[in-house]
Design a protein around this motif. Sequence first.
Motif, short mmCIF file in Angstrom:
data_model
loop_
_atom_site.label_atom_id
_atom_site.label_comp_id
_atom_site.label_asym_id
_atom_site.label_seq_id
_atom_site.Cartn_x
_atom_site.Cartn_y
_atom_site.Cartn_z
N PHE A 125 37.65 83.35 38.56
CA PHE A 125 37.71 84.35 37.49
C PHE A 125 38.64 83.85 36.38
O PHE A 125 39.81 83.55 36.64
N VAL A 126 38.11 83.79 35.19
CA VAL A 126 38.89 83.42 34.00
C VAL A 126 39.32 84.72 33.32
O VAL A 126 38.48 85.49 32.85
N LEU A 127 40.62 84.98 33.29
CA LEU A 127 41.13 86.24 32.77
C LEU A 127 41.40 86.15 31.27
O LEU A 127 42.03 85.20 30.80
N ASP A 128 40.94 87.18 30.57
CA ASP A 128 41.28 87.32 29.16
C ASP A 128 42.68 87.95 29.05
O ASP A 128 43.17 88.60 29.98
N THR A 129 43.31 87.77 27.90
CA THR A 129 44.68 88.27 27.73
C THR A 129 44.75 89.78 27.86
O THR A 129 45.72 90.32 28.41
N ASN A 130 43.74 90.48 27.37
CA ASN A 130 43.81 91.95 27.39
C ASN A 130 43.80 92.50 28.81
O ASN A 130 44.27 93.62 29.04
N VAL A 131 43.28 91.77 29.79
CA VAL A 131 43.33 92.23 31.18
C VAL A 131 44.76 92.24 31.68
O VAL A 131 45.21 93.21 32.31
N LEU A 132 45.52 91.20 31.38
CA LEU A 132 46.91 91.12 31.80
C LEU A 132 47.77 92.14 31.06
O LEU A 132 48.71 92.71 31.63
N LEU A 133 47.46 92.38 29.78
CA LEU A 133 48.22 93.37 29.02
C LEU A 133 47.88 94.79 29.45
O LEU A 133 48.70 95.71 29.30
#
Length: 560
Positions: free
Chosen positions: A100-108
């Motif tokens: 899974f490649v996570l986008d920044t908005n998922v972590l935020l």
Amino acid sequence: MPLPKLPTRMGAMVSAPTSAAMPEAPEIKTPATLSGSPHGKPSGVHPGKSSSEPSAKRQAPAQARPKAIAPIVPEPPALAVVAVRNEKKKRLPVTQRKLFVLDTNVLLHDSNSLFKFEEHDIFLPMMVLEELDHQKKGMSEVARNARQVSRFLDGLVSDTNKLDKGVALDALGNQEALGNLHFQTSALHSQLPIELPLGKADNAILNVVHALQLAHPKREVVLVSKDINMRLKALSLSLPAEDYLNDHVLDDSDLLYDGVMPLPENFWAKHGKDVESWQQGGTTYYRITGPLCSEFIVNEFVYFDGDLPLQAQVKEVNGRSAVLATLRDYSHGKNNVWGITARNREQNFALNLLMNPDCDFVSLLGQAGTGKTLLALASALTQTLETKRYNEIIITRATVPVGDDIGFLPGTEEEKMLPWMGALEDNLEVLHLGAGNNEMGGTGGQDWSKNSTMELIRSRIKVKSLNFMRGRTFLNKFLIIDEAQNLTPKQMKTLVTRAGPGTKIVCLGNIAQIDTPYLTEGSSGLTYVVDRFKGWPHSGHITLQRGERSRLADYASEAL
């Protein structure tokens, strides 16, 4: 019967021709004890090891009573449970894990999202780290999540110098995360089917996803992003993309628990036999038995409109039997709450929850005009000023504007919150002027007494901001959280955990009117608490159906 067999088996174990039989008791019990332990092994291994030393001394007695040990052998289900637990902790081969490649908005959006992908691997592009660094400044929820993610990443990589092979995600104690975390340690180049502008973060992440697909053809590479346009661009490029749904309580808001169950027409035919009834404290209780009882939820309301009408609340569920309690009729004028009476069935259910001292948490959902705030405020005033059950009323809400923000407001904390509390002032006006004059179903005989105590009422109502709630403890308070649909699950947890002894919390909201960005009906804090508190004996929930504000408001809610 098991009772006659027990002395027989014990006698076979205790009776022995020699004194050497006494030490066998712990040896016989050892397999049964280990089989129930998470680290236990099959009983076929331990008896052989434990009896190897004294076998020469007890060879004849062991052959004389082989049936005494047989009943103590652990049953197969216990061994099956141990096997299942071991399988859960087993890591999958690399080829079977998704990447899974996570986008920044998922972590935020969720700082714990790194540990929510179970046995699969996570890949963080360099552009994601760059964007995290830009978002870490400030006091907002996004900035706090960015800093927390940075701390998690620092803790994961603190014991390693090389990141080429990845880092175990369970290094910080998160046992559910069995995959590895991979960083972009080298440049990844690929030719996308469509040329995208350079220098944009989203396009750089899409380029990384495409390059990973080419580098790992046997693995499933998936982009996870909260950005709808980002997912659409990925699908246009034939790249798998998904939304982050771990924080979603429900996929469909229609499946949300509404706190009410209508009984079928054949209810009494299937549940009318062997009904037990008794009275206690002015309430009549019924114990019924039937197939529908297993579907009941504690503190759920049930009603039947047939020949034998019934409106009751579920107090206990035990298999195919349940205990129902009759309700107090708040639609009658003699049972009015600060001059307000219930105008429909759901309002009567809501007032039974609000006036119940054993119900510490109440959530009311409903569209505009269903009377959520009025009922909560009327019950709060009655229990604070008349029955003295609570010593103060605290009202708060999320300060999320519907339109453009009007900027900073002058004054103290309460003065800053007053513009957001228009609903409080409107409902206080209704309660102050008298419900009977406005056809709300109450009596207007107490108008003069209420006019004389208006200043006292305002002195017992405190308006507080959410920004200063952390660390506080409310004792014997009636806390009303208005517009709770605009709160995140983390904010809702912060508020509910402020409750001390004797405090009641009431959450009001309409999940169809969410103004907070990035919040949906499925991820709202109000949906979260309704689902998590369902079935707790000291909580209750009601979804109000009918609007009672005015015919104009009712028609607007349906037509617009």
